[in-house]
Design a protein around this motif. Sequence first.
Motif, PDB file in Angstrom:
ATOM      1  N   GLU A  37     -47.378  15.097 -54.644  1.00 18.16           N
ATOM      2  CA  GLU A  37     -47.267  13.949 -53.742  1.00 18.16           C
ATOM      3  C   GLU A  37     -48.644  13.514 -53.265  1.00 18.16           C
ATOM      4  OE1 GLU A  37     -44.379  14.326 -50.586  1.00 18.16           O
ATOM      5  OE2 GLU A  37     -43.019  15.409 -51.906  1.00 18.16           O
ATOM      6  N   PHE A  40     -50.534  11.802 -56.257  1.00 17.03           N
ATOM      7  CA  PHE A  40     -50.011  10.455 -56.515  1.00 17.03           C
ATOM      8  C   PHE A  40     -50.513   9.466 -55.461  1.00 17.03           C
ATOM      9  CE2 PHE A  40     -46.253  11.920 -59.208  1.00 17.03           C
ATOM     10  CZ  PHE A  40     -46.686  11.273 -60.347  1.00 17.03           C
ATOM     11  N   ALA A  41     -50.739   9.909 -54.238  1.00 19.46           N
ATOM     12  CA  ALA A  41     -51.190   9.030 -53.162  1.00 19.46           C
ATOM     13  C   ALA A  41     -52.688   8.727 -53.237  1.00 19.46           C
ATOM     14  CB  ALA A  41     -50.849   9.657 -51.808  1.00 19.46           C
ATOM     15  N   THR A 113     -39.178  16.017 -56.672  1.00 22.19           N
ATOM     16  CA  THR A 113     -39.662  15.118 -55.632  1.00 22.19           C
ATOM     17  C   THR A 113     -39.992  13.789 -56.293  1.00 22.19           C
ATOM     18  OG1 THR A 113     -41.190  14.865 -53.780  1.00 22.19           O
ATOM     19  CG2 THR A 113     -42.088  15.816 -55.777  1.00 22.19           C
ATOM     20  N   THR A 114     -39.892  12.714 -55.527  1.00 22.59           N
ATOM     21  CA  THR A 114     -40.213  11.389 -56.060  1.00 22.59           C
ATOM     22  C   THR A 114     -41.331  10.767 -55.234  1.00 22.59           C
ATOM     23  OG1 THR A 114     -38.539  10.297 -54.696  1.00 22.59           O
ATOM     24  CG2 THR A 114     -37.871  10.984 -56.912  1.00 22.59           C
ATOM     25  N   TYR A 115     -41.992   9.804 -55.833  1.00 25.62           N
ATOM     26  CA  TYR A 115     -43.071   9.059 -55.199  1.00 25.62           C
ATOM     27  C   TYR A 115     -42.832   7.592 -55.503  1.00 25.62           C
ATOM     28  CZ  TYR A 115     -47.696   7.180 -54.285  1.00 25.62           C
ATOM     29  OH  TYR A 115     -48.728   6.434 -53.803  1.00 25.62           O
ATOM     30  N   ASP A 116     -42.790   6.746 -54.471  1.00 24.37           N
ATOM     31  CA  ASP A 116     -42.541   5.321 -54.645  1.00 24.37           C
ATOM     32  C   ASP A 116     -43.399   4.566 -53.639  1.00 24.37           C
ATOM     33  OD1 ASP A 116     -41.519   2.910 -55.441  1.00 24.37           O
ATOM     34  OD2 ASP A 116     -39.435   3.388 -54.986  1.00 24.37           O
ATOM     35  N   LYS A 117     -44.528   4.042 -54.120  1.00 24.56           N
ATOM     36  CA  LYS A 117     -45.451   3.357 -53.220  1.00 24.56           C
ATOM     37  C   LYS A 117     -46.297   2.369 -54.001  1.00 24.56           C
ATOM     38  CE  LYS A 117     -48.935   4.234 -49.735  1.00 24.56           C
ATOM     39  NZ  LYS A 117     -49.825   5.195 -49.122  1.00 24.56           N
ATOM     40  N   SER A 141     -44.847   9.047 -64.193  1.00 27.15           N
ATOM     41  CA  SER A 141     -45.206   7.872 -63.404  1.00 27.15           C
ATOM     42  C   SER A 141     -44.977   6.660 -64.284  1.00 27.15           C
ATOM     43  CB  SER A 141     -46.660   7.945 -62.954  1.00 27.15           C
ATOM     44  OG  SER A 141     -47.020   6.807 -62.212  1.00 27.15           O
ATOM     45  N   THR A 163     -50.277  16.186 -62.867  1.00 30.89           N
ATOM     46  CA  THR A 163     -50.181  14.976 -62.053  1.00 30.89           C
ATOM     47  C   THR A 163     -51.468  14.169 -62.139  1.00 30.89           C
ATOM     48  OG1 THR A 163     -48.674  16.130 -60.565  1.00 30.89           O
ATOM     49  CG2 THR A 163     -49.600  14.057 -59.774  1.00 30.89           C
ATOM     50  N   HIS A 167     -51.257  10.453 -63.630  1.00 32.92           N
ATOM     51  CA  HIS A 167     -51.664   9.398 -62.687  1.00 32.92           C
ATOM     52  C   HIS A 167     -52.859   8.600 -63.203  1.00 32.92           C
ATOM     53  CE1 HIS A 167     -51.789   7.408 -58.879  1.00 32.92           C
ATOM     54  NE2 HIS A 167     -52.888   8.006 -58.456  1.00 32.92           N
TER      55      HIS A 167
END
Length: 172
Positions: A37, A40-41, A113-117, A141, A163, A167
């Motif tokens: 997470e 990814f951010a 876990t998911t990432y959506d941004k 991704s 990741t 990414h």
Amino acid sequence: MSYKWLQVIGLTLLLLMLSGCNQSIDEQIANGLQITETVFAEEPEEHTEEIGNINLYLPSNFKVEDSSDAYNIVISKGKESYILFINDKEAQDSKLYYHLLKDNEADKIIEETTYDKDGRFGFTAVLKTDDENEMELIVSSGGVKMTTISPAKHIEDNLREMTKIVHSVKMK
């Protein structure tokens, strides 16, 4: 106290300390998912490899084994192999790989876990394998997905590196 008793007590304390240093599989998974997470951010890593019309970052201990098909790339780190799938027809917010995972592997998923941004969707999943000392790791991704079978003791590190690679993937 005799010298022998001091040795026994010292050895016992040493063993207790050493056993406390190893993380359990559950801790490795939890830490690994949290790291994904965070990665990814962040901004993607600088590209270090160019394969056809694809630019990506590879950590220094990773190497491309087979890139004859620029959309299915085999990468290795020591004895571990990873497969990087790239579907350039999918947008950055695509949930295709996530839906395929949920439809086909739901009974094997240990954690996810998911990432959506910012118009990007990503996910990380840890799945059971037949060997309790190994886990299948998936990081995705958009239209990019990377998988490996990881020794349990490398889950956290593998998720971090995978990741960063996923990414970083950019099409020219």
